[in-house]
Design an enzyme around this catalytic site. Structure first.
Site, PDB file in Angstrom:
ATOM      1  N   CYS A 119      -9.311  -4.319  12.998  1.00 20.18           N
ATOM      2  CA  CYS A 119      -9.991  -3.313  12.171  1.00 20.18           C
ATOM      3  C   CYS A 119     -11.506  -3.291  12.378  1.00 20.18           C
ATOM      4  O   CYS A 119     -12.177  -2.370  11.903  1.00 20.18           O
ATOM      5  CB  CYS A 119      -9.669  -3.523  10.700  1.00 20.18           C
ATOM      6  SG  CYS A 119      -7.896  -3.483  10.394  1.00 20.18           S
ATOM      7  N   HIS A 252     -14.913   0.012   6.701  1.00 15.26           N
ATOM      8  CA  HIS A 252     -13.490   0.063   7.069  1.00 15.26           C
ATOM      9  C   HIS A 252     -12.686   0.401   5.820  1.00 15.26           C
ATOM     10  O   HIS A 252     -12.895  -0.170   4.751  1.00 15.26           O
ATOM     11  CB  HIS A 252     -13.070  -1.294   7.635  1.00 15.26           C
ATOM     12  CG  HIS A 252     -11.604  -1.426   7.826  1.00 15.26           C
ATOM     13  ND1 HIS A 252     -10.849  -0.443   8.421  1.00 15.26           N
ATOM     14  CD2 HIS A 252     -10.728  -2.415   7.492  1.00 15.26           C
ATOM     15  CE1 HIS A 252      -9.586  -0.816   8.446  1.00 15.26           C
ATOM     16  NE2 HIS A 252      -9.487  -2.007   7.893  1.00 15.26           N
ATOM     17  N   ASN A 282      -4.893   2.457   5.516  1.00 20.88           N
ATOM     18  CA  ASN A 282      -5.668   1.643   6.451  1.00 20.88           C
ATOM     19  C   ASN A 282      -5.220   1.993   7.873  1.00 20.88           C
ATOM     20  O   ASN A 282      -4.100   1.671   8.272  1.00 20.88           O
ATOM     21  CB  ASN A 282      -5.419   0.163   6.136  1.00 20.88           C
ATOM     22  CG  ASN A 282      -6.178  -0.777   7.048  1.00 20.88           C
ATOM     23  OD1 ASN A 282      -6.711  -0.363   8.074  1.00 20.88           O
ATOM     24  ND2 ASN A 282      -6.213  -2.046   6.686  1.00 20.88           N
TER      25      ASN A 282
HETATM   26  N1  ACO Z   1       4.681  -2.826  -4.871  1.00 23.08           N
HETATM   27  C1  ACO Z   1       4.892  -3.477  -6.019  1.00 23.08           C
HETATM   28  N2  ACO Z   1       4.593  -4.780  -6.205  1.00 23.08           N
HETATM   29  C2  ACO Z   1       4.025  -5.428  -5.164  1.00 23.08           C
HETATM   30  C3  ACO Z   1       3.764  -4.798  -3.933  1.00 23.08           C
HETATM   31  C4  ACO Z   1       4.127  -3.441  -3.811  1.00 23.08           C
HETATM   32  N3  ACO Z   1       3.920  -2.747  -2.676  1.00 23.08           N
HETATM   33  N4  ACO Z   1       3.215  -5.709  -3.109  1.00 23.08           N
HETATM   34  C5  ACO Z   1       3.113  -6.863  -3.800  1.00 23.08           C
HETATM   35  N5  ACO Z   1       3.612  -6.699  -5.035  1.00 23.08           N
HETATM   36  C6  ACO Z   1       3.671  -7.676  -6.120  1.00 23.08           C
HETATM   37  C7  ACO Z   1       3.703  -9.102  -5.615  1.00 23.08           C
HETATM   38  O1  ACO Z   1       5.015  -9.477  -5.277  1.00 23.08           O
HETATM   39  C8  ACO Z   1       3.164  -9.852  -6.806  1.00 23.08           C
HETATM   40  O2  ACO Z   1       4.200  -9.990  -7.736  1.00 23.08           O
HETATM   41  P1  ACO Z   1       4.354 -11.350  -8.627  1.00 23.08           P
HETATM   42  O3  ACO Z   1       3.084 -11.405  -9.424  1.00 23.08           O
HETATM   43  O4  ACO Z   1       5.571 -11.095  -9.411  1.00 23.08           O
HETATM   44  O5  ACO Z   1       4.455 -12.445  -7.616  1.00 23.08           O
HETATM   45  C9  ACO Z   1       2.148  -8.883  -7.406  1.00 23.08           C
HETATM   46  O6  ACO Z   1       2.473  -7.593  -6.877  1.00 23.08           O
HETATM   47  C10 ACO Z   1       0.714  -9.210  -7.062  1.00 23.08           C
HETATM   48  O7  ACO Z   1       0.613  -9.445  -5.672  1.00 23.08           O
HETATM   49  P2  ACO Z   1      -0.758  -9.882  -5.029  1.00 23.08           P
HETATM   50  O8  ACO Z   1      -0.544 -10.135  -3.573  1.00 23.08           O
HETATM   51  O9  ACO Z   1      -1.388 -10.945  -5.862  1.00 23.08           O
HETATM   52  O10 ACO Z   1      -1.610  -8.530  -5.200  1.00 23.08           O
HETATM   53  P3  ACO Z   1      -3.122  -8.315  -4.939  1.00 23.08           P
HETATM   54  O11 ACO Z   1      -3.792  -7.860  -6.155  1.00 23.08           O
HETATM   55  O12 ACO Z   1      -3.743  -9.443  -4.174  1.00 23.08           O
HETATM   56  O13 ACO Z   1      -3.076  -7.050  -3.965  1.00 23.08           O
HETATM   57  C11 ACO Z   1      -3.306  -6.509  -1.645  1.00 23.08           C
HETATM   58  C12 ACO Z   1      -2.445  -7.166  -2.698  1.00 23.08           C
HETATM   59  C13 ACO Z   1      -3.420  -5.028  -1.981  1.00 23.08           C
HETATM   60  C14 ACO Z   1      -2.635  -6.659  -0.295  1.00 23.08           C
HETATM   61  C15 ACO Z   1      -4.700  -7.133  -1.653  1.00 23.08           C
HETATM   62  O14 ACO Z   1      -4.604  -8.544  -1.576  1.00 23.08           O
HETATM   63  C16 ACO Z   1      -5.555  -6.653  -0.519  1.00 23.08           C
HETATM   64  O15 ACO Z   1      -5.907  -5.498  -0.447  1.00 23.08           O
HETATM   65  N6  ACO Z   1      -5.942  -7.542   0.382  1.00 23.08           N
HETATM   66  C17 ACO Z   1      -6.741  -7.147   1.548  1.00 23.08           C
HETATM   67  C18 ACO Z   1      -5.854  -6.481   2.522  1.00 23.08           C
HETATM   68  C19 ACO Z   1      -6.603  -5.854   3.619  1.00 23.08           C
HETATM   69  O16 ACO Z   1      -7.705  -5.378   3.440  1.00 23.08           O
HETATM   70  N7  ACO Z   1      -5.998  -5.863   4.773  1.00 23.08           N
HETATM   71  C20 ACO Z   1      -6.475  -5.209   5.890  1.00 23.08           C
HETATM   72  C21 ACO Z   1      -7.495  -5.967   6.620  1.00 23.08           C
HETATM   73  S1  ACO Z   1      -7.924  -5.063   7.985  1.00 23.08           S
HETATM   74  C22 ACO Z   1      -7.010  -5.454   9.368  1.00 23.08           C
HETATM   75  O17 ACO Z   1      -7.485  -6.197  10.203  1.00 23.08           O
HETATM   76  C23 ACO Z   1      -5.623  -4.907   9.568  1.00 23.08           C
END
Ligand code: ACO
Length: 325
Positions: A119, A252, A282
Site C-alpha cells: 500500500c 492511503h 482499500n
Molecule cells: N463483521 C462483523 N464482525 C467482525 C468483522 C466483520 N467483517 N470482522 C471482525 N469482526 C469481529 C471480530 O471477530 C471481533 O469479534 P469478538 O469481539 O467477538 O472477538 C470484533 O469484530 C472486533 O474485532 P477487531 O479485530 O478487534 O476489530 P477492530 O476494531 O480492530 O477493527 C479492523 C478491525 C477494521 C481490521 C482494524 O483493525 C483495522 O482497520 N486495522 C488496519 C487495517 C489496515 O489498515 N489494513 C490495510 C493496511 S494497508 C496494506 O498494506 C494492504
C-alpha cells in the site's frame, strides 16, 4: 538550472462491478459468513468497493487510468520515457505489469518496471520517478498504482474480505524548472513481514503456501498511525515547511479511523483530508492516485496547492511525498 518534477495530469479507473456493503453482506451470507453494513461502516468507513470480472488484470485498469492522466496532461503516450507501476497484484510473475501496460499504451521504448511496496507502492514509485527526472534519466513519466486485490481475498475471512477493492490511479510526472515534488521520506521495517502478507509463492509448477491475504488488523492499525505522523513530519522538515503549509492530506485509503488519527496528530481538520475509502475500500497501491484524481476532478484539489501524500502497508513499508500541484 536545477531540474524538478511536477505532476501535470491525473487519471483513475475502477471496474464497473460495484458492491455496496449490502451487496457484499448478502453474497457473504450465502456462504455462511456473517457481517453487517453497520460493522463495516463503523470500524472502517467503507460503504462500497469495486471488483473486477474474470479476465481483467491490473494492466487493464492501469491502461484506463493512464489514458485519463495523459489526456489531462496533454501528453501523447509515445512521448512517455518512463513507466513505473506500483502493484502487489501483477498480471504475471514476469514480465512486469509496467511492460505489459507500456505495450497496451503504445508507449514502447522507454524504461518500464514495477515497484512492490504494497500500500506504500505509489509513494515509493513517485519518489523513484522524481529522482530519475531530477537526474535527467527520464523526462516524462507515468507513475501508476494498479491493483486487483479481490483476487487475493479469502471470502471466508470476514476480518479481511470486507476491506479491499480493485482500481487504478495514475499521474503524468514531467521535468520542470519549478518544483512540483518538494520532499519524500520512505521507510520499511522487515521485522513486521508477518502482520500483513500473502505468504504463498509459485514453485515447480505449484503454489506453495497460502496465496490469500493474512492480516493482524490491530497490529497494522497501531503501527500505521505512528509512522504516518513521523513520515509526514520528516517530509515537511526536509522541505522547510510546517503542517500549516499543507492544503490537502491525501493518505492511503485503508480505514477512516487511521486517517482521522493521522489528521489529529498533524493538527489538520478533516476538511483538509481527501477521503474516498467510503466508495473504493482499500485499493492498496491504487488508493492514493485514485483519491488524488477524484479530488482534482471534483475541483477540491487545485493547481498551486500543497499536497501531502502518505502511504503505509505490508512490509512493513511507509512513506510520504510533499508536493505542489
Ligand atoms: N463483521 C462483523 N464482525 C467482525 C468483522 C466483520 N467483517 N470482522 C471482525 N469482526 C469481529 C471480530 O471477530 C471481533 O469479534 P469478538 O469481539 O467477538 O472477538 C470484533 O469484530 C472486533 O474485532 P477487531 O479485530 O478487534 O476489530 P477492530 O476494531 O480492530 O477493527 C479492523 C478491525 C477494521 C481490521 C482494524 O483493525 C483495522 O482497520 N486495522 C488496519 C487495517 C489496515 O489498515 N489494513 C490495510 C493496511 S494497508 C496494506 O498494506 C494492504
Amino acid at each position: 538550472m536545477k531540474r524538478y518534477s511536477r505532476i501535470t495530469g491525473t487519471g483513475s479507473y475502477v471496474p464497473p462491478r460495484r458492491l455496496s456493503n449490502a451487496d457484499l453482506v448478502a453474497e457473504l451470507a450465502a456462504k455462511g459468513v456473517e457481517t453487517s453494513d453497520e460493522w463495516i461502516v463503523e470500524r472502517t468507513g467503507i460503504r462500497a468497493r469495486h471488483f473486477v470480472d474474470d479476465g481483467v488484470y491490473s494492466s487493464d485498469l492501469a491502461l484506463e487510468a493512464c489514458k485519463g492522466a495523459l489526456q489531462a496532461a496533454g501528453v501523447e503516450a509515445k512521448d512517455i520515457d518512463l513507466i513505473i507501476v506500483a502493484t502487489s497484484t501483477p498480471d504475471m510473475v514476469f514480465p512486469s505489469t509496467a511492460c505489459i501496460l507500456q505495450n497496451k499504451l503504445g508507449a514502447n521504448g522507454g524504461a518500464a518496471f514495477d515497484v512492490q511496496a504494497v500500500c506504500s507502492g505509489f509513494v515509493y514509485a513517485l519518489t523513484v520517478a522524481d529522482a530519475m527526472i531530477q537526474t535527467g534519466a527520464a523526462n516524462k513519466a507515468l507513475v501508476v498504482g494498479a491493483e486487483v486485490f479481490s483476487r487475493l481475498l479469502d471470502f471466508s475471512d470476514r476480518t479481511t474480505c470486507v476491506l479491499f477493492g480493485d482500481g487504478a490511479g495514475a499521474v503524468v510526472l514531467e521535468a520542470s524548472d519549478t518544483p512540483g515534488i518538494l520532499a519524500s521520506d520512505l521507510h520499511a521495517d522487515g521485522k513486521h513481514v508477518g502482520i500483513l502478507c500473502v505468504p504463498g509463492h509459485v514453485s515447480n509448477g505449484h503454489i506453495l503456501g497460502d496465496p490469500l491475504l493474512k492480516m493482524d488488523g490491530q497490529a497494522v492499525f497501531k503501527l500505521a498511525v505512528g509512522v504516518l505522523e513521523s513520515a509526514a513530519r520528516a517530509a515537511l522538515a526536509k522541505a522547510g515547511k510546517t503542517e500549516a503549509d499543507i492544503d490537502w492530506l491525501i493518505p492511503h485509503q485503508a480505514n477512516i479511523r487511521i486517517m482521522q488519527s493521522t489528521a489529529k496528530k498533524l493538527k489538520l481538520p478533516m476538511d483538509k483530508v481527501v477521503v474516498t475509502v467510503d466508495q473504493h475500500g482499500n485499493t492498496s497501491a491504487a488508493s492514493i492516485p485514485l483519491a488524488l484524481d477524484a479530488a482534482v476532478r471534483a475541483g477540491q484539489v487545485k493547481p498551486g496547492q500543497t499536497l501531502m501524500l502518505e502511504g503505509v502497508g505490508g512490509g512493513f513499508t511507509w512513506g510520504a511525498v510533499l508536493l505542489t500541484l
